[in-house]
Design a protein around this motif. Structure first.
Motif, PDB file in Angstrom:
ATOM      1  N   ASP A  12       0.851  -1.183   0.000  1.00  0.00           N
ATOM      2  CA  ASP A  12       0.000   0.000   0.000  1.00  0.00           C
ATOM      3  C   ASP A  12       0.892   1.239   0.000  1.00  0.00           C
ATOM      4  OD1 ASP A  12       0.972   0.180   2.599  1.00  0.00           O
ATOM      5  OD2 ASP A  12      -0.970  -0.146   3.545  1.00  0.00           O
ATOM      6  N   ARG A  13       0.273   2.365  -0.040  1.00  0.00           N
ATOM      7  CA  ARG A  13       0.979   3.655  -0.075  1.00  0.00           C
ATOM      8  C   ARG A  13       1.922   3.804   1.119  1.00  0.00           C
ATOM      9  NH1 ARG A  13      -0.107   8.675  -2.476  1.00  0.00           N
ATOM     10  NH2 ARG A  13       0.453  10.435  -1.154  1.00  0.00           N
ATOM     11  N   GLU A  14       1.450   3.379   2.287  1.00  0.00           N
ATOM     12  CA  GLU A  14       2.258   3.510   3.506  1.00  0.00           C
ATOM     13  C   GLU A  14       3.539   2.675   3.446  1.00  0.00           C
ATOM     14  OE1 GLU A  14       1.582   5.847   5.898  1.00  0.00           O
ATOM     15  OE2 GLU A  14       0.116   6.384   4.367  1.00  0.00           O
ATOM     16  N   ALA A  15       3.478   1.520   2.817  1.00  0.00           N
ATOM     17  CA  ALA A  15       4.681   0.682   2.679  1.00  0.00           C
ATOM     18  C   ALA A  15       5.747   1.390   1.854  1.00  0.00           C
ATOM     19  CB  ALA A  15       4.316  -0.662   2.063  1.00  0.00           C
ATOM     20  N   TRP A  16       5.321   2.085   0.812  1.00  0.00           N
ATOM     21  CA  TRP A  16       6.262   2.853  -0.009  1.00  0.00           C
ATOM     22  C   TRP A  16       6.855   4.005   0.805  1.00  0.00           C
ATOM     23  CZ3 TRP A  16       8.433   1.768  -4.546  1.00  0.00           C
ATOM     24  CH2 TRP A  16       7.867   0.764  -5.323  1.00  0.00           C
ATOM     25  N   ILE A  17       6.021   4.670   1.584  1.00  0.00           N
ATOM     26  CA  ILE A  17       6.520   5.773   2.409  1.00  0.00           C
ATOM     27  C   ILE A  17       7.466   5.242   3.483  1.00  0.00           C
ATOM     28  CG2 ILE A  17       5.850   7.590   4.045  1.00  0.00           C
ATOM     29  CD1 ILE A  17       3.313   8.000   2.310  1.00  0.00           C
ATOM     30  N   ASP A  18       7.151   4.074   4.059  1.00  0.00           N
ATOM     31  CA  ASP A  18       8.057   3.439   5.034  1.00  0.00           C
ATOM     32  C   ASP A  18       9.427   3.210   4.408  1.00  0.00           C
ATOM     33  OD1 ASP A  18       6.021   3.266   6.932  1.00  0.00           O
ATOM     34  OD2 ASP A  18       5.607   1.141   6.555  1.00  0.00           O
ATOM     35  N   ALA A  19       9.427   2.587   3.239  1.00  0.00           N
ATOM     36  CA  ALA A  19      10.689   2.270   2.559  1.00  0.00           C
ATOM     37  C   ALA A  19      11.449   3.538   2.193  1.00  0.00           C
ATOM     38  CB  ALA A  19      10.411   1.421   1.317  1.00  0.00           C
ATOM     39  N   ALA A  20      10.745   4.538   1.721  1.00  0.00           N
ATOM     40  CA  ALA A  20      11.392   5.796   1.353  1.00  0.00           C
ATOM     41  C   ALA A  20      11.965   6.492   2.591  1.00  0.00           C
ATOM     42  CB  ALA A  20      10.397   6.706   0.643  1.00  0.00           C
ATOM     43  N   THR A  21      11.265   6.407   3.710  1.00  0.00           N
ATOM     44  CA  THR A  21      11.744   7.024   4.944  1.00  0.00           C
ATOM     45  C   THR A  21      13.019   6.336   5.429  1.00  0.00           C
ATOM     46  OG1 THR A  21       9.510   7.715   5.549  1.00  0.00           O
ATOM     47  CG2 THR A  21      11.119   7.593   7.332  1.00  0.00           C
ATOM     48  N   GLU A  22      13.046   5.009   5.351  1.00  0.00           N
ATOM     49  CA  GLU A  22      14.265   4.268   5.721  1.00  0.00           C
ATOM     50  C   GLU A  22      15.437   4.691   4.847  1.00  0.00           C
ATOM     51  OE1 GLU A  22      14.972   2.076   8.228  1.00  0.00           O
ATOM     52  OE2 GLU A  22      13.001   2.601   9.009  1.00  0.00           O
ATOM     53  N   THR A  23      15.196   4.775   3.559  1.00  0.00           N
ATOM     54  CA  THR A  23      16.243   5.188   2.624  1.00  0.00           C
ATOM     55  C   THR A  23      16.673   6.621   2.912  1.00  0.00           C
ATOM     56  OG1 THR A  23      15.406   3.691   0.936  1.00  0.00           O
ATOM     57  CG2 THR A  23      16.783   5.514   0.169  1.00  0.00           C
ATOM     58  N   PHE A  24      15.713   7.486   3.194  1.00  0.00           N
ATOM     59  CA  PHE A  24      15.990   8.884   3.514  1.00  0.00           C
ATOM     60  C   PHE A  24      16.915   8.988   4.718  1.00  0.00           C
ATOM     61  CE2 PHE A  24      14.235  13.013   5.294  1.00  0.00           C
ATOM     62  CZ  PHE A  24      14.819  13.829   4.330  1.00  0.00           C
TER      63      PHE A  24
END
Length: 194
Positions: A12-24
């Protein structure tokens, strides 16, 4: 191989934001690339485009999560019963000076770096800083300090919180617990014990 075993995970959208936040947290803004995230998540880029129009929309999701999380956290950390304001200030100082979340500080610094180049990130940082300042100042005002002194001490709270998180304070003082107790006392305006 069964069909279920070979199916791609559904994100879902939140999973993408989770992954992007980790990368960030690890690589900063430049590290957030759709193709790299898709590969790390084991999905195609099509999954990304199902949830986001473009990378910028994902970045705004990361920024909103940071902003909302910081604002929620500071409100939670500064709520207290009447008459317990100084104890709550000490709690805030203790929480933010002893947990020293490296990931959280990396994200904080990356957002502030981003804010230097993007007006949306700069606006989010201003909102968070204003909330931090207002909540800390309210504790001091509720404790009976003047508006000026409450404001000055609020600045001092966050100067300490951010400053010590960037330093290796143990290098400068071998008794870090005593140093923290002295700093907390100074911020609270308590006299030194004889």
């Amino acid at each position: 191989m069964s069909r279920a075993a070979s199916a791609k995970p559904i994100l879902d959208r939140e999973a993408w934001i989770d992954a992007a936040t980790e990368t960030f947290a690890e690589e900063g803004l430049a590290g957030i690339r759709v193709e790299t995230l898709a590969k790390a998540l084991g999905v195609t880029k099509g999954s990304f485009y199902w949830h986001f129009d473009n990378r910028d929309e994902l970045l705004l999701g990361v920024l909103e999560r940071w902003k909302d999380g910081r604002m929620r956290d500071i409100v939670k950390q500064t709520e207290c019963e009447p008459g317990k304001e100084f104890e709550q200030v000490e709690h805030v100082l203790s929480v933010y000076s002893t947990t020293r979340s490296r990931k959280g500080m990396r994200i904080e610094l990356a957002v502030r770096d981003w804010a230097g180049r993007d007006p949306r990130a700069a606006a989010a940082v201003r909102e968070v800083d204003a909330m931090r300042f207002d909540c800390a100042r309210k504790l001091f005002l509720d404790a009976g300090l003047s508006k000026q002194e409450a404001s000055s001490r609020s600045i001092l709270v966050y100067a300490y919180v951010f400053g010590q998180s960037l330093m290796d304070c143990e290098r400068f003082d071998t008794d870090i617990q005593q140093a923290r107790a002295d700093i907390f006392r100074l911020i609270q305006g308590k006299p030194q014990a004889s």
